[in-house]
Design a protein around this motif. Structure first.
Motif, PDB file in Angstrom:
ATOM      1  N   UNK A   1       0.834  -1.201   0.000  1.00  0.00           N
ATOM      2  CA  UNK A   1       0.000   0.000   0.000  1.00  0.00           C
ATOM      3  C   UNK A   1       0.868   1.249   0.000  1.00  0.00           C
ATOM      4  N   UNK A   2       0.336   2.280  -0.616  1.00  0.00           N
ATOM      5  CA  UNK A   2       1.017   3.570  -0.680  1.00  0.00           C
ATOM      6  C   UNK A   2       0.048   4.630  -0.173  1.00  0.00           C
ATOM      7  N   UNK A   3       0.551   5.529   0.657  1.00  0.00           N
ATOM      8  CA  UNK A   3      -0.273   6.635   1.144  1.00  0.00           C
ATOM      9  C   UNK A   3      -0.918   7.313  -0.066  1.00  0.00           C
ATOM     10  N   UNK A   4      -2.214   7.636   0.014  1.00  0.00           N
ATOM     11  CA  UNK A   4      -2.907   8.235  -1.137  1.00  0.00           C
ATOM     12  C   UNK A   4      -2.195   9.449  -1.736  1.00  0.00           C
ATOM     13  N   UNK A   5      -1.524  10.240  -0.927  1.00  0.00           N
ATOM     14  CA  UNK A   5      -0.816  11.420  -1.446  1.00  0.00           C
ATOM     15  C   UNK A   5       0.419  11.062  -2.275  1.00  0.00           C
ATOM     16  N   UNK A   6       0.875   9.802  -2.203  1.00  0.00           N
ATOM     17  CA  UNK A   6       2.099   9.393  -2.887  1.00  0.00           C
ATOM     18  C   UNK A   6       1.844   8.370  -3.995  1.00  0.00           C
ATOM     19  N   UNK A   7       0.580   8.094  -4.284  1.00  0.00           N
ATOM     20  CA  UNK A   7       0.268   7.140  -5.357  1.00  0.00           C
ATOM     21  C   UNK A   7       0.832   7.645  -6.679  1.00  0.00           C
ATOM     22  N   UNK A   8       1.223   6.695  -7.498  1.00  0.00           N
ATOM     23  CA  UNK A   8       1.756   6.956  -8.838  1.00  0.00           C
ATOM     24  C   UNK A   8       3.056   7.763  -8.816  1.00  0.00           C
ATOM     25  N   UNK A   9       3.797   7.618  -7.722  1.00  0.00           N
ATOM     26  CA  UNK A   9       5.084   8.313  -7.624  1.00  0.00           C
ATOM     27  C   UNK A   9       6.256   7.336  -7.608  1.00  0.00           C
ATOM     28  N   UNK A  10       5.976   6.046  -7.801  1.00  0.00           N
ATOM     29  CA  UNK A  10       7.039   5.040  -7.820  1.00  0.00           C
ATOM     30  C   UNK A  10       7.282   4.377  -6.481  1.00  0.00           C
ATOM     31  N   UNK A  11       6.572   4.784  -5.447  1.00  0.00           N
ATOM     32  CA  UNK A  11       6.782   4.206  -4.114  1.00  0.00           C
ATOM     33  C   UNK A  11       6.463   2.714  -4.114  1.00  0.00           C
ATOM     34  N   UNK A  12       5.317   2.337  -4.676  1.00  0.00           N
ATOM     35  CA  UNK A  12       4.927   0.925  -4.700  1.00  0.00           C
ATOM     36  C   UNK A  12       5.935   0.077  -5.445  1.00  0.00           C
ATOM     37  N   UNK A  13       6.443   0.565  -6.550  1.00  0.00           N
ATOM     38  CA  UNK A  13       7.448  -0.176  -7.325  1.00  0.00           C
ATOM     39  C   UNK A  13       8.729  -0.371  -6.531  1.00  0.00           C
ATOM     40  N   UNK A  14       9.130   0.656  -5.798  1.00  0.00           N
ATOM     41  CA  UNK A  14      10.348   0.543  -4.999  1.00  0.00           C
ATOM     42  C   UNK A  14      10.179  -0.489  -3.882  1.00  0.00           C
ATOM     43  N   UNK A  15       9.020  -0.478  -3.252  1.00  0.00           N
ATOM     44  CA  UNK A  15       8.773  -1.466  -2.200  1.00  0.00           C
ATOM     45  C   UNK A  15       8.744  -2.869  -2.795  1.00  0.00           C
ATOM     46  N   UNK A  16       8.020  -3.044  -3.901  1.00  0.00           N
ATOM     47  CA  UNK A  16       7.933  -4.371  -4.520  1.00  0.00           C
ATOM     48  C   UNK A  16       9.302  -4.867  -4.966  1.00  0.00           C
ATOM     49  N   UNK A  17      10.101  -4.012  -5.557  1.00  0.00           N
ATOM     50  CA  UNK A  17      11.454  -4.411  -5.969  1.00  0.00           C
ATOM     51  C   UNK A  17      12.271  -4.873  -4.764  1.00  0.00           C
ATOM     52  N   UNK A  18      12.177  -4.151  -3.664  1.00  0.00           N
ATOM     53  CA  UNK A  18      12.898  -4.547  -2.446  1.00  0.00           C
ATOM     54  C   UNK A  18      12.368  -5.880  -1.913  1.00  0.00           C
ATOM     55  N   UNK A  19      11.054  -6.090  -1.995  1.00  0.00           N
ATOM     56  CA  UNK A  19      10.489  -7.365  -1.551  1.00  0.00           C
ATOM     57  C   UNK A  19      10.997  -8.513  -2.421  1.00  0.00           C
ATOM     58  N   UNK A  20      11.046  -8.301  -3.719  1.00  0.00           N
ATOM     59  CA  UNK A  20      11.517  -9.359  -4.623  1.00  0.00           C
ATOM     60  C   UNK A  20      12.993  -9.658  -4.389  1.00  0.00           C
ATOM     61  N   UNK A  21      13.778  -8.626  -4.110  1.00  0.00           N
ATOM     62  CA  UNK A  21      15.191  -8.854  -3.771  1.00  0.00           C
ATOM     63  C   UNK A  21      15.305  -9.651  -2.479  1.00  0.00           C
ATOM     64  N   UNK A  22      14.466  -9.336  -1.513  1.00  0.00           N
ATOM     65  CA  UNK A  22      14.447 -10.086  -0.251  1.00  0.00           C
ATOM     66  C   UNK A  22      14.058 -11.539  -0.515  1.00  0.00           C
ATOM     67  N   UNK A  23      13.066 -11.761  -1.359  1.00  0.00           N
ATOM     68  CA  UNK A  23      12.651 -13.124  -1.696  1.00  0.00           C
ATOM     69  C   UNK A  23      13.822 -13.900  -2.306  1.00  0.00           C
ATOM     70  N   UNK A  24      14.535 -13.284  -3.224  1.00  0.00           N
ATOM     71  CA  UNK A  24      15.694 -13.953  -3.836  1.00  0.00           C
ATOM     72  C   UNK A  24      16.732 -14.319  -2.777  1.00  0.00           C
ATOM     73  N   UNK A  25      16.976 -13.401  -1.843  1.00  0.00           N
ATOM     74  CA  UNK A  25      17.993 -13.663  -0.814  1.00  0.00           C
ATOM     75  C   UNK A  25      17.583 -14.810   0.113  1.00  0.00           C
TER      76      UNK A  25
END
Length: 163
Positions: free
Chosen positions: A71-95
């Motif tokens: 989830x992304x705070x409504x004021x920050x939607x469509x600013x790339x926050x969700x993508x950054x979190x998901x990328x970090x989660x996927x990196x964590x999954x790989x590790x």
């Protein structure tokens, strides 16, 4: 913007983001006690000392994890926050040695941009399915598409990413 592991002090902000999206069914609501119990699964995005996004990675089996509560705070939607979190989660999954990441979502376009594809059913063999039935976790019940959780998952799409 910084992506970091969540701590207990972040739960109020996570709760707020869930509360912003749960009433319209975009996110499943969770008891606050569950958020504290699962704090170690969460990453948060922080901007100017404010938590503006969150997401959890829940390991379900040897090679399978689920992205939860992205989830992304409504004021920050469509600013790339969700993508950054998901990328970090996927990196964590790989590790962790995870080879497949699952999500149950209305946001198919977002997850599709990150390589997830829609699937039918649970992407596990029967023996693993039987083991997962022993879990007390409601998210696992949703993953397994059990009848008792159908009202929570109506309209969501099941998506999978092979890492």
């Amino acid at each position: 913007m910084q992506i970091r592991p969540a701590n207990t002090g972040d739960i109020r902000a996570i709760r707020g983001m869930i509360d912003a999206y749960a009433p319209n069914g975009r996110l499943l609501s969770k008891a606050t006690v569950t958020l504290y119990e699962d704090v170690q699964e969460f990453l948060v995005a922080v901007s100017d000392d404010e938590v503006v996004g969150c997401g959890a990675l829940h390991v379900m089996w040897e090679d399978l994890a689920e992205v939860r509560t992205l989830a992304v705070h409504p004021d920050y939607r469509r600013s790339g926050v969700g993508s950054k979190i998901l990328t970090a989660q996927l990196n964590r999954a790989r590790s962790l040695g995870i080879q497949r990441v699952f999500c149950l979502t209305f946001e198919t376009e977002f997850f599709g941009r990150h390589g997830f594809t829609e699937i039918e059913g649970a992407p596990v063999e029967h023996a693993v399915f039987e083991q997962l039935l022993q879990s007390y976790d409601e998210g696992v019940a949703e993953f397994l598409d059990l009848e008792r959780v159908k009202p929570n998952t109506l309209g969501n799409q099941r998506m999978l990413l092979i890492l």
